[in-house]
Structure formats: C-alpha cells, structure tokens
Scaffold this motif. Structure first.
Motif, PDB file in Angstrom:
ATOM      1  N   SER A  21       0.858  -1.834   0.286  1.00  0.00           N
ATOM      2  CA  SER A  21      -0.024  -0.268   0.214  1.00  0.00           C
ATOM      3  C   SER A  21       0.602   1.367  -0.291  1.00  0.00           C
ATOM      4  N   MET A  76      -2.537   8.942   1.348  1.00  0.00           N
ATOM      5  CA  MET A  76      -3.981   9.088   0.150  1.00  0.00           C
ATOM      6  C   MET A  76      -4.439  10.290   0.715  1.00  0.00           C
ATOM      7  N   VAL A  81      -2.402   6.771   5.090  1.00  0.00           N
ATOM      8  CA  VAL A  81      -3.138   5.619   4.611  1.00  0.00           C
ATOM      9  C   VAL A  81      -3.301   5.053   6.821  1.00  0.00           C
ATOM     10  N   ARG A 108      -8.363  -1.423   0.117  1.00  0.00           N
ATOM     11  CA  ARG A 108      -8.636   0.112  -1.470  1.00  0.00           C
ATOM     12  C   ARG A 108      -9.940   0.063  -1.766  1.00  0.00           C
ATOM     13  N   GLY A 166     -14.160  -2.545  -2.370  1.00  0.00           N
ATOM     14  CA  GLY A 166     -13.321  -2.678  -2.794  1.00  0.00           C
ATOM     15  C   GLY A 166     -12.199  -3.305  -2.768  1.00  0.00           C
ATOM     16  N   VAL A 204      -5.854  -4.998   0.633  1.00  0.00           N
ATOM     17  CA  VAL A 204      -4.552  -5.244   1.053  1.00  0.00           C
ATOM     18  C   VAL A 204      -3.720  -5.169   1.590  1.00  0.00           C
ATOM     19  N   GLU A 260      -9.345   6.896  -0.283  1.00  0.00           N
ATOM     20  CA  GLU A 260      -8.410   5.919  -1.166  1.00  0.00           C
ATOM     21  C   GLU A 260      -7.827   4.662  -0.750  1.00  0.00           C
ATOM     22  N   HIS A 261      -7.781   4.846   0.489  1.00  0.00           N
ATOM     23  CA  HIS A 261      -8.580   3.750   1.505  1.00  0.00           C
ATOM     24  C   HIS A 261      -8.488   3.676   3.193  1.00  0.00           C
TER      25      HIS A 261
END
Length: 329
Positions: A3, A7, A28, A39, A73, A76, A102-103
């Motif tokens: 990752s 983010m 993140v 994600r 999503g 990850v 985004e995460h």
C-alpha cells in the motif's frame, strides 16, 4: 500487496455547507488487530454524511474524521488476528467512517465478500442501505410474508432498497414520495401503493383493510410520529431511523395500547462492532442471494469523483435523486 504511504481523503475541518468538504492528503491507516485495510474503488454518499458535515452527527469516539459509512474495494493488508489469505478479496464494508478516501481500515467482521455481478458503483452503494433495512425491517421489526411495509422516502437509497427486499420476501409495500417520477420508479420496483406526500395524507390512503401497514420504516421522526401511530395496523411496529422532521413530538400511548403496537428508534453507526458483524453475516446469508439473482439491485443515480464530493452533497440535499449517490475515488 503493498500500500502507498499517503492517500486522498475527505474531511470537514469546520462544519458548514458543501463547500466545507476538504479533499486532502492523509497517511494510509495501518489496520489494527482484528482489522483489514481496503483499497477503495467506490463509496456511498448517505444523508448521515450531510448531517456530519453540518456538525450534527459526529463520528463515534475513536473513529476517523474522514466521512463515509460504506465502501467497496479490495483488501490489501490485514492486522494481527486476521487470516492473511483475505488479502486480495473483493469486498464491501460497513463503516463508522472513512469511506470517502482511497483506503480505509475496518473491523474484519464488517467487511464481507462483494456479491457477484455488481459494478463498482453499485457495490459501493450497497451496504449502508442494505444493513439499515435488514437490521430494522427484518431483524428488529420482523416483517413477515404477506404483511404490509410502509417506507417513507421511497425514492431514496434506503427506500429503493427496502422496496426490493420486502418484495423479495413476499411482503406488500407502500411508499411516500415527493414526485410523480419517484412514484413511477417505486412502482416499477414493486411498490403496490405510492403516496405523494405533497398532495395526499398517507393515513387516509392507508386506512382500509390490508393497506394498513404492519411495519413502518420512518426517516422523519417527530413530524410523522402521530400520523405513523394512527396509520399502523393492530400489532404494528414503527421503526424510526431518521429525524429529518425533528426530534420531539407527543406520543399517544392510549392509541398505541389500543393497537398493541410498538415504537422503536435505532441507529446503525454507533452499534458495537460485534453487532455490525452479526448484521453483515445475516446480509450475506439472506440477502446476497437476492443481489446475485437480480431481485435486489442497488439503484445508482449518479457517480462523482472525490474532487466533486461537494456536488454529491448538493444533490443529496436537493433530494432530486432516486437511489444512491456514489463517489469513485
């Protein structure tokens, strides 16, 4: 999977209008023990997010200040105590916050396999409404086959989901809506009775026979409390999940006793993670087959980029949409 360290995410440094939403950079999150890191490919926009932006609905203690109560999503990374084999799973997640990013990190029990056959946008707008309807209409109120469900705001994400779930379950559905377009759409989804609240009194429309609702799912709160109790069938169950019409009203206990009816008010966001995990497990068992067969399909009105999040909130506040608004980070 590796990752990134930073983010993009949406927060509200100071409460206000849609312009108060800020897209910025954050680290993140690291998944804590018992959590997974997702994600995000899509995140639903909910009316609760608008209330949080306005300063009326703060996240539970210890939760992220990033908005967003649902996401879809890919896992990850996992925290201690979570099976590493879950990395790579395509999932949907019920969140206390963090979806507008985004995460997002979330308790593993609140993150379940994504139903087959859904687009990213549909998956991102599935969980909050499905969990709300399932936990309130089915788990709490115990809607049975051949009973009548009244849903206020039939054209909303909650409403369009509740119609489809109830119809798939074999129940009859009545809805209140604010336009002819929304009424037509709800009928197409399976609602048998549509009531334009701008022109009709839902108590009068539903006063006869099987039309009396056994279960009412209400997002208005105080404004509709008396009318909801008057509309209920004998043995009826009113579940209040929103307060768009205020927080204080007089309750006619005599009428409630006469009808042997009940009133409950519930919130999903602040429930313990164990309760949310139980709801998610129930969804997978009972409603994912409806999703995969096409009996339940998330209705996506419009998608927005993360940079256009303010526009998504403006559409939500205008209440012109039918179904869900979804961010695609």
């Amino acid at each position: 999977m590796t990752s990134p360290s930073a983010m993009r995410a949406v927060t509200v440094p100071d409460p206000g209008g849609p312009e108060a939403l800020v897209v910025g950079e954050q680290p993140v999150p690291d998944p804590a023990p018992g959590e997974v890191l997702v994600r995000v490919v899509a995140a639903g926009v909910n009316r609760a997010d608008v209330l949080q932006r306005q300063g009326f609905y703060n996240p539970p203690p210890g939760s992220t200040d990033v908005l967003g109560l649902e996401a879809a999503g890919t896992i990850v990374a996992v925290g201690d105590g979570v099976d590493p084999a879950r990395v790579g799973e395509e999932v949907v997640a019920l969140l206390a916050g963090g979806g507008y990013a985004e995460h997002v990190a979330a308790p593993a029990g609140q993150v379940v396999a994504r139903p087959a056959g859904l687009s990213d946008a549909a998956a991102g707008g599935l969980v909050e409404t499905a969990a709300t309807v399932w936990s309130n209409v089915f788990m709490h109120a115990g809607l049975r086959e051949a009973e009548t469900l009244l849903v206020h705001g039939g054209g909303s994400g909650i409403g369009t989901t509740a119609i489809q779930m109830a119809v798939a379950h074999g129940a009859r559905v009545a809805v209140t809506v604010g336009s002819a377009e929304k009424a037509d759409f709800c009928r197409d989804l399976g609602a048998e009775i549509t009531i334009n609240y701008r022109e009709q009194d839902f108590v009068e429309v539903l006063k006869d026979g099987d039309a009396r609702p056994d279960v009412i799912l209400d997002n208005m709160g105080a404004k509709y409390l008396d009318a909801n109790v008057r509309a209920l069938a004998t043995g009826g169950r009113l579940v209040v999940i929103g307060m768009q019409g205020g927080v204080k009203a007089e309750l006619n206990l005599g009428l409630l006793l006469t009808k042997r009816a009940s009133v409950a008010a519930t919130s999903l966001r602040a429930r313990p993670s164990e309760e949310k995990a139980a709801i998610m497990a129930d969804l997978v068992e009972h409603t994912w087959p409806w999703v995969e067969s096409g009996a339940l399909r998330p209705i996506v009105h419009e998608t927005f980029s993360l940079d256009a999040v303010a526009d998504a909130h403006r559409v939500m506040e205008a209440s012109t949409h039918i179904g869900k608004l979804v961010l695609l980070p």
